[in-house]
Design a protein around this motif. Structure first.
Motif, PDB file in Angstrom:
ATOM      1  N   SER A   1       0.803  -1.232   0.000  1.00 53.54           N
ATOM      2  CA  SER A   1       0.000   0.000   0.000  1.00 53.54           C
ATOM      3  C   SER A   1       0.831   1.275   0.000  1.00 53.54           C
ATOM      4  O   SER A   1       0.313   2.352   0.301  1.00 53.54           O
ATOM      5  CB  SER A   1      -0.922   0.014   1.227  1.00 53.54           C
ATOM      6  OG  SER A   1      -0.162  -0.031   2.427  1.00 53.54           O
ATOM      7  N   GLY A   2       2.106   1.173  -0.318  1.00 51.22           N
ATOM      8  CA  GLY A   2       2.906   2.385  -0.405  1.00 51.22           C
ATOM      9  C   GLY A   2       3.636   2.776   0.853  1.00 51.22           C
ATOM     10  O   GLY A   2       4.362   3.769   0.874  1.00 51.22           O
ATOM     11  N   CYS A   3       3.440   2.019   1.950  1.00 52.78           N
ATOM     12  CA  CYS A   3       4.224   2.229   3.178  1.00 52.78           C
ATOM     13  C   CYS A   3       4.102   3.662   3.699  1.00 52.78           C
ATOM     14  O   CYS A   3       5.099   4.371   3.850  1.00 52.78           O
ATOM     15  CB  CYS A   3       5.688   1.887   2.913  1.00 52.78           C
ATOM     16  SG  CYS A   3       6.602   1.349   4.370  1.00 52.78           S
ATOM     17  N   ALA A   4       2.879   4.085   4.011  1.00 53.77           N
ATOM     18  CA  ALA A   4       2.653   5.461   4.464  1.00 53.77           C
ATOM     19  C   ALA A   4       3.391   5.767   5.762  1.00 53.77           C
ATOM     20  O   ALA A   4       4.174   6.706   5.845  1.00 53.77           O
ATOM     21  CB  ALA A   4       1.165   5.711   4.646  1.00 53.77           C
ATOM     22  N   MET A   5       3.123   5.018   6.831  1.00 51.27           N
ATOM     23  CA  MET A   5       3.775   5.155   8.148  1.00 51.27           C
ATOM     24  C   MET A   5       3.604   6.546   8.756  1.00 51.27           C
ATOM     25  O   MET A   5       4.272   6.871   9.730  1.00 51.27           O
ATOM     26  CB  MET A   5       5.278   4.842   8.055  1.00 51.27           C
ATOM     27  CG  MET A   5       5.620   3.472   7.523  1.00 51.27           C
ATOM     28  SD  MET A   5       7.394   3.123   7.532  1.00 51.27           S
ATOM     29  CE  MET A   5       7.982   4.316   6.316  1.00 51.27           C
ATOM     30  N   ASN A   6       2.724   7.365   8.191  1.00 49.71           N
ATOM     31  CA  ASN A   6       2.591   8.754   8.631  1.00 49.71           C
ATOM     32  C   ASN A   6       1.164   9.226   8.370  1.00 49.71           C
ATOM     33  O   ASN A   6       0.800   9.500   7.220  1.00 49.71           O
ATOM     34  CB  ASN A   6       3.598   9.627   7.884  1.00 49.71           C
ATOM     35  CG  ASN A   6       3.570  11.076   8.332  1.00 49.71           C
ATOM     36  OD1 ASN A   6       2.584  11.557   8.882  1.00 49.71           O
ATOM     37  ND2 ASN A   6       4.651  11.790   8.085  1.00 49.71           N
ATOM     38  N   PRO A   7       0.328   9.319   9.425  1.00 47.34           N
ATOM     39  CA  PRO A   7      -1.068   9.738   9.229  1.00 47.34           C
ATOM     40  C   PRO A   7      -1.216  11.106   8.568  1.00 47.34           C
ATOM     41  O   PRO A   7      -2.119  11.302   7.741  1.00 47.34           O
ATOM     42  CB  PRO A   7      -1.629   9.752  10.651  1.00 47.34           C
ATOM     43  CG  PRO A   7      -0.797   8.739  11.382  1.00 47.34           C
ATOM     44  CD  PRO A   7       0.588   8.898  10.811  1.00 47.34           C
ATOM     45  N   ALA A   8      -0.359  12.058   8.908  1.00 53.62           N
ATOM     46  CA  ALA A   8      -0.454  13.392   8.319  1.00 53.62           C
ATOM     47  C   ALA A   8      -0.096  13.365   6.850  1.00 53.62           C
ATOM     48  O   ALA A   8      -0.750  14.023   6.024  1.00 53.62           O
ATOM     49  CB  ALA A   8       0.454  14.367   9.067  1.00 53.62           C
ATOM     50  N   ARG A   9       0.936  12.606   6.492  1.00 57.80           N
ATOM     51  CA  ARG A   9       1.367  12.508   5.110  1.00 57.80           C
ATOM     52  C   ARG A   9       0.288  11.901   4.231  1.00 57.80           C
ATOM     53  O   ARG A   9       0.234  12.141   3.033  1.00 57.80           O
ATOM     54  CB  ARG A   9       2.651  11.663   5.048  1.00 57.80           C
ATOM     55  CG  ARG A   9       3.100  11.215   3.669  1.00 57.80           C
ATOM     56  CD  ARG A   9       2.689   9.772   3.415  1.00 57.80           C
ATOM     57  NE  ARG A   9       3.083   9.307   2.102  1.00 57.80           N
ATOM     58  CZ  ARG A   9       2.395   9.523   0.980  1.00 57.80           C
ATOM     59  NH1 ARG A   9       1.291  10.238   0.995  1.00 57.80           N
ATOM     60  NH2 ARG A   9       2.801   9.023  -0.167  1.00 57.80           N
ATOM     61  N   ASP A  10      -0.629  11.121   4.831  1.00 59.37           N
ATOM     62  CA  ASP A  10      -1.699  10.484   4.066  1.00 59.37           C
ATOM     63  C   ASP A  10      -3.009  11.277   4.119  1.00 59.37           C
ATOM     64  O   ASP A  10      -3.622  11.532   3.089  1.00 59.37           O
ATOM     65  CB  ASP A  10      -1.935   9.066   4.590  1.00 59.37           C
ATOM     66  CG  ASP A  10      -2.583   8.169   3.555  1.00 59.37           C
ATOM     67  OD1 ASP A  10      -1.862   7.571   2.742  1.00 59.37           O
ATOM     68  OD2 ASP A  10      -3.829   8.077   3.553  1.00 59.37           O
ATOM     69  N   LEU A  11      -3.434  11.676   5.303  1.00 54.64           N
ATOM     70  CA  LEU A  11      -4.737  12.329   5.444  1.00 54.64           C
ATOM     71  C   LEU A  11      -4.738  13.742   4.881  1.00 54.64           C
ATOM     72  O   LEU A  11      -5.706  14.143   4.211  1.00 54.64           O
ATOM     73  CB  LEU A  11      -5.145  12.361   6.916  1.00 54.64           C
ATOM     74  CG  LEU A  11      -6.502  13.010   7.211  1.00 54.64           C
ATOM     75  CD1 LEU A  11      -7.627  12.308   6.450  1.00 54.64           C
ATOM     76  CD2 LEU A  11      -6.777  13.024   8.703  1.00 54.64           C
ATOM     77  N   GLY A  12      -3.674  14.520   5.124  1.00 58.94           N
ATOM     78  CA  GLY A  12      -3.646  15.888   4.612  1.00 58.94           C
ATOM     79  C   GLY A  12      -3.812  15.952   3.099  1.00 58.94           C
ATOM     80  O   GLY A  12      -4.707  16.630   2.585  1.00 58.94           O
ATOM     81  N   PRO A  13      -2.980  15.224   2.338  1.00 59.70           N
ATOM     82  CA  PRO A  13      -3.134  15.206   0.890  1.00 59.70           C
ATOM     83  C   PRO A  13      -4.450  14.568   0.428  1.00 59.70           C
ATOM     84  O   PRO A  13      -5.001  14.968  -0.593  1.00 59.70           O
ATOM     85  CB  PRO A  13      -1.934  14.375   0.421  1.00 59.70           C
ATOM     86  CG  PRO A  13      -0.925  14.570   1.494  1.00 59.70           C
ATOM     87  CD  PRO A  13      -1.714  14.603   2.756  1.00 59.70           C
ATOM     88  N   ARG A  14      -4.961  13.590   1.177  1.00 63.82           N
ATOM     89  CA  ARG A  14      -6.237  12.979   0.796  1.00 63.82           C
ATOM     90  C   ARG A  14      -7.370  14.005   0.889  1.00 63.82           C
ATOM     91  O   ARG A  14      -8.257  14.061   0.032  1.00 63.82           O
ATOM     92  CB  ARG A  14      -6.539  11.765   1.685  1.00 63.82           C
ATOM     93  CG  ARG A  14      -7.633  10.857   1.119  1.00 63.82           C
ATOM     94  CD  ARG A  14      -7.892   9.682   2.036  1.00 63.82           C
ATOM     95  NE  ARG A  14      -6.730   8.848   2.253  1.00 63.82           N
ATOM     96  CZ  ARG A  14      -6.390   7.833   1.471  1.00 63.82           C
ATOM     97  NH1 ARG A  14      -7.125   7.528   0.404  1.00 63.82           N
ATOM     98  NH2 ARG A  14      -5.310   7.119   1.743  1.00 63.82           N
ATOM     99  N   LEU A  15      -7.334  14.809   1.928  1.00 57.32           N
ATOM    100  CA  LEU A  15      -8.323  15.883   2.057  1.00 57.32           C
ATOM    101  C   LEU A  15      -8.190  16.867   0.899  1.00 57.32           C
ATOM    102  O   LEU A  15      -9.199  17.340   0.353  1.00 57.32           O
ATOM    103  CB  LEU A  15      -8.144  16.607   3.392  1.00 57.32           C
ATOM    104  CG  LEU A  15      -8.543  15.829   4.642  1.00 57.32           C
ATOM    105  CD1 LEU A  15      -8.094  16.571   5.898  1.00 57.32           C
ATOM    106  CD2 LEU A  15     -10.060  15.608   4.675  1.00 57.32           C
ATOM    107  N   PHE A  16      -6.950  17.163   0.523  1.00 54.58           N
ATOM    108  CA  PHE A  16      -6.754  18.074  -0.605  1.00 54.58           C
ATOM    109  C   PHE A  16      -7.354  17.503  -1.884  1.00 54.58           C
ATOM    110  O   PHE A  16      -8.034  18.216  -2.626  1.00 54.58           O
ATOM    111  CB  PHE A  16      -5.266  18.371  -0.823  1.00 54.58           C
ATOM    112  CG  PHE A  16      -5.008  19.096  -2.107  1.00 54.58           C
ATOM    113  CD1 PHE A  16      -5.281  20.449  -2.220  1.00 54.58           C
ATOM    114  CD2 PHE A  16      -4.541  18.421  -3.237  1.00 54.58           C
ATOM    115  CE1 PHE A  16      -5.094  21.123  -3.418  1.00 54.58           C
ATOM    116  CE2 PHE A  16      -4.343  19.085  -4.432  1.00 54.58           C
ATOM    117  CZ  PHE A  16      -4.625  20.442  -4.530  1.00 54.58           C
TER     118      PHE A  16
END
Length: 264
Positions: free
Chosen positions: A184-199
């Protein structure tokens, strides 16, 4: 400063993904993405380590609070700043590559399919991946991340020379994304995933960014937070508490070593 650092990481990291995807592999691939994101984190920690501790990941900030290395009152401020920085960083990538986005999919912003571009900004599961497997994937990868970070900044272990810790963290991210990135791309960072997803939800991809992958969106938020605390506790229980007592004169070295992860 936390928001600025999160912006820098997201803009450079997602820029690597965008360049690879929008050029259809002509200007990048998995290795350039892994190395690019890792160097972005390294630079971000060097820029802000002495001021804000280089916090760009809520999972790291939470683990620092749980283990007493960061005051709990700072956690919501850090997380909000991290989300804001990641959101603005995603917007910057979209703006820089706007014409390329329009050319890539004939003006349509798609979440899934052969011309999908939403994964430039946030992680999505591979078609074969179940939510349970994906949750375990993110718990494990983030646990390893935090376990290794605690080791890197532990002067009583095999210490990294002072000033080279961000490089060690960057190398750690490279090996994690190279070994655990396929699912799944190895996010390991909620901000790195949720912030851009909201954008992406606002910028034209729509609410499908939250429903794609069997409502995948919450996995890279919840699982890394749990994994980060788990990795930190494993390091403390099995390694840190077994160190010999600090020798006279070493106290200042320990404090200095944790400068990059602690604002106390």
């Amino acid at each position: 400063m936390v928001s600025h650092v999160s912006f820098k990481t997201q803009a450079l990291g997602c820029g690597c993904v965008g360049q690879a995807v929008l050029s259809r592999g002509a200007h990048g691939g998995p290795m350039t993405v892994s190395v690019g994101f890792a160097i972005a984190v390294t630079i971000a920690v060097y820029v802000s380590g002495g001021v804000s501790g280089g916090h760009i990941n809520p999972a790291v900030s939470l683990a620092m609070c749980v283990t007493g290395r960061l005051r709990w009152t700072k956690l919501p401020i850090y997380i909000l700043a991290q989300l804001l920085g990641a959101f603005v960083g995603a917007a910057a990538v979209f703006g820089i590559y706007y014409d390329a986005f329009m050319e890539y999919s004939n003006g349509t912003l798609e979440v899934t399919g052969p011309n999908a571009t939403a994964h430039i900004f946030a992680t999505y599961p591979a078609p074969y991946l179940s939510l349970i497997n994906g949750f375990a994937d993110q718990v494990m990868s983030t646990a390893v991340l935090l376990l290794a970070i605690f080791a890197i900044f532990d002067t009583r272990n095999n210490s990294v020379p002072k000033g080279l810790e961000p490089i060690a963290v960057g190398l750690l991210i490279i090996v994690l994304t190279c070994s655990l990135g396929m699912n799944s791309g190895c996010a390991m960072n909620p901000a790195r995933d949720l912030g851009p997803r909201l954008f992406t939800a606002i910028a034209g991809w729509g609410m499908e960014v939250f429903t794609a992958g069997n409502n995948w969106w919450w996995i890279p938020i919840v699982a890394p937070m749990l994994g980060g605390v788990l990795g930190a506790m494993i390091y403390i229980v099995f390694i840190e508490i077994h160190h010999s007592d600090t020798q006279p004169g070493e106290e200042n070295d320990v404090y200095d070593k944790y400068e990059l992860t602690n604002m106390e």
